[in-house]
Design an enzyme around this catalytic site. Structure first.
Site, PDB file in Angstrom:
ATOM      1  N   ASP A  10       0.846  -1.190   0.000  1.00  0.00           N
ATOM      2  CA  ASP A  10       0.000   0.000   0.000  1.00  0.00           C
ATOM      3  C   ASP A  10       0.886   1.247   0.000  1.00  0.00           C
ATOM      4  O   ASP A  10       1.705   1.427   0.901  1.00  0.00           O
ATOM      5  CB  ASP A  10      -0.888  -0.042   1.256  1.00  0.00           C
ATOM      6  CG  ASP A  10      -1.938   1.067   1.268  1.00  0.00           C
ATOM      7  OD1 ASP A  10      -1.912   1.927   0.364  1.00  0.00           O
ATOM      8  OD2 ASP A  10      -2.755   1.069   2.205  1.00  0.00           O
ATOM      9  N   ASP A 104      -3.779   2.421  -5.567  1.00  0.00           N
ATOM     10  CA  ASP A 104      -2.492   2.405  -4.848  1.00  0.00           C
ATOM     11  C   ASP A 104      -2.328   1.221  -3.903  1.00  0.00           C
ATOM     12  O   ASP A 104      -1.555   1.281  -2.959  1.00  0.00           O
ATOM     13  CB  ASP A 104      -2.294   3.719  -4.086  1.00  0.00           C
ATOM     14  CG  ASP A 104      -3.227   3.843  -2.893  1.00  0.00           C
ATOM     15  OD1 ASP A 104      -4.319   3.247  -2.943  1.00  0.00           O
ATOM     16  OD2 ASP A 104      -2.866   4.513  -1.923  1.00  0.00           O
ATOM     17  N   GLU A 105      -3.063   0.142  -4.148  1.00  0.00           N
ATOM     18  CA  GLU A 105      -2.957  -1.039  -3.279  1.00  0.00           C
ATOM     19  C   GLU A 105      -2.901  -2.325  -4.092  1.00  0.00           C
ATOM     20  O   GLU A 105      -3.601  -2.458  -5.092  1.00  0.00           O
ATOM     21  CB  GLU A 105      -4.179  -1.117  -2.363  1.00  0.00           C
ATOM     22  CG  GLU A 105      -4.167  -0.133  -1.225  1.00  0.00           C
ATOM     23  CD  GLU A 105      -5.414  -0.260  -0.375  1.00  0.00           C
ATOM     24  OE1 GLU A 105      -5.637  -1.346   0.175  1.00  0.00           O
ATOM     25  OE2 GLU A 105      -6.162   0.725  -0.299  1.00  0.00           O
TER      26      GLU A 105
HETATM   27 MG   LIG Z   1      -2.475   3.979   0.253  1.00  0.00          MG
END
Ligand SMILES: [Mg+2]
Length: 380
Positions: A10, A104-105
């Site tokens: 993350d 974003d993960e």
């Molecule tokens: Mg993040």
């Protein structure tokens, strides 16, 4: 099930980190990214701002009251999408199986890797490679399942590495607040608190029957999560995964206004579907079949979005470029690919919020009365 090794990766305050790459003077300062009007919402905030109690999805007004010295910036989805893709490419090169769970993960299944490298060492090296190639800070959690890895990463952010040994999962999450469990939102947390349940270890002691009575079928999941049980698989990410619509005209047509309206209404339907599934698209395609059955397509990578207005503009532009033959059109098609989870970005950069509220109202009507209930005035 065979022992698994699952990684959750993350990026740390992703939007903020990208802005700081471009402008290092923002380093160390409280920074808010989101809608800059009085009705805007915070999409992402720096850890310096979080210290004042600011969090994402908070009205910008409230955030500025808590942290008046913060620098406010409008987001740039174009730039964030570029970095998201760059990191996806780095992970794709290294990981045997990965899922892109949001912009974003990521989840990675690296089961079996330990025989050769040691999973923790391998993941550390991948993290370093991502930092080297993107310049962005990222954290990870490693454990036997997605749930515990995500919680682990959350506990060590920013710039952290977490490993929970096999067998230690229950012990690891026991002292945490139930709010730390993915899927337990504000409402569930409130209700649990009201029942006197604040810690994961307390949640474990509540009989499943009682949880089912209070939370319906969600109740058993709560119990499983509190016991660190999560059999869910890493779903391989493919940019080819898409949703699409086509329309064959009963009479081949030269009426471009008519065709444009069909495109708009197909985009409306597909964008609605995206928002229902809490997804965004990063690749759009238009398809034209002429009366002679020759078929042409044209596609374009775009910043991740689920916003009708933005998508309509892209598709009409593609159509304009592709429709070159000035011949009768038999079929028109629209496709959204490169799907990723996350729809919150939809609203957050919008200044006025009025468009967003309108979209939400339209979605609400569609949910209640079906997709036929709302059409653009122009497509009637
Ligand atoms: Mg993040």
């Amino acid at each position: 099930m065979f022992d698994r090794a699952i990684v959750h990766m993350d990026l740390d305050s992703f939007f903020v980190s990208v802005e700081r790459l471009r402008n290092t003077s923002l380093e160390g300062k409280p920074l808010l990214i989101g809608g800059i009007s009085s009705r805007g919402v915070v999409a992402s905030c720096s850890y310096e701002a979080r210290r004042f109690g600011v969090h994402s999805a908070m009205p910008m007004k409230t955030a500025l009251r808590l942290c008046p010295q913060a620098i406010v910036m409008r987001g740039d989805m174009d730039e964030y999408s570029k970095y998201s893709r760059l990191i996806t490419d780095v992970i794709r090169e290294e990981a045997p199986v990965f899922e892109k769970s949001s912009i974003d993960e990521f989840y990675l299944d690296i089961s079996g890797m330990d025989r050769y490298f040691g999973c923790f060492k391998w993941t550390k090296e991948l993290r370093q490679k991502i930092i080297r190639e993107s310049g962005l800070p990222i954290s990870f959690g490693l454990s036997v399942n997605k749930l515990v890895s995500k919680i682990g990463a959350g506990e060590v952010k920013p710039n952290g590495e977490s490993q929970v040994a096999k067998g230690a999962e229950r012990e690891f999450i026991a002292p945490l607040s139930t709010r730390k469990i993915p899927g337990i939102g504000k409402e569930t947390y409130k209700k649990l608190s009201f029942m006197g349940v604040r810690q994961v270890r307390t949640l474990r002691e509540v009989p499943v029957r009682l949880l089912e009575r209070e939370f319906g079928k969600h109740g058993r999941q709560l119990w499983s999560k509190a016991n660190a049980i999560d059999p869910s698989e890493v779903i391989p990410y493919t940019e080819q995964k898409s949703i699409s619509k086509e329309r064959t005209f009963s009479d081949d047509t030269l009426d471009i206004q008519f065709v444009r309206h069909k495109i708009m209404s197909m985009v409306d339907d597909l964008a609605f579907e995206l928002r229902q599934k809490n997804q965004m698209t990063g690749v759009v395609t238009i398809k034209i079949r002429y009366a002679d059955f020759n078929t042409y397509t044209r596609q374009k990578k775009i910043p991740y979005t689920a916003n009708n207005k933005v998508l309509v503009d892209h598709l009409l532009e593609l159509f304009k470029k592709l429709y070159q033959r000035r011949q009768l059109i038999r079929l028109i098609g629209v496709k959204f690919g490169g799907l990723v989870h996350g729809s919150d970005q939809l609203s957050l950069f919008d200044d006025t919020m009025r468009d967003i509220q309108l979209l939400e109202q339209m979605d609400h009507i569609r949910e209640r009365f079906g997709t036929g209930a709302i059409h653009r005035a122009s497509s009637l």
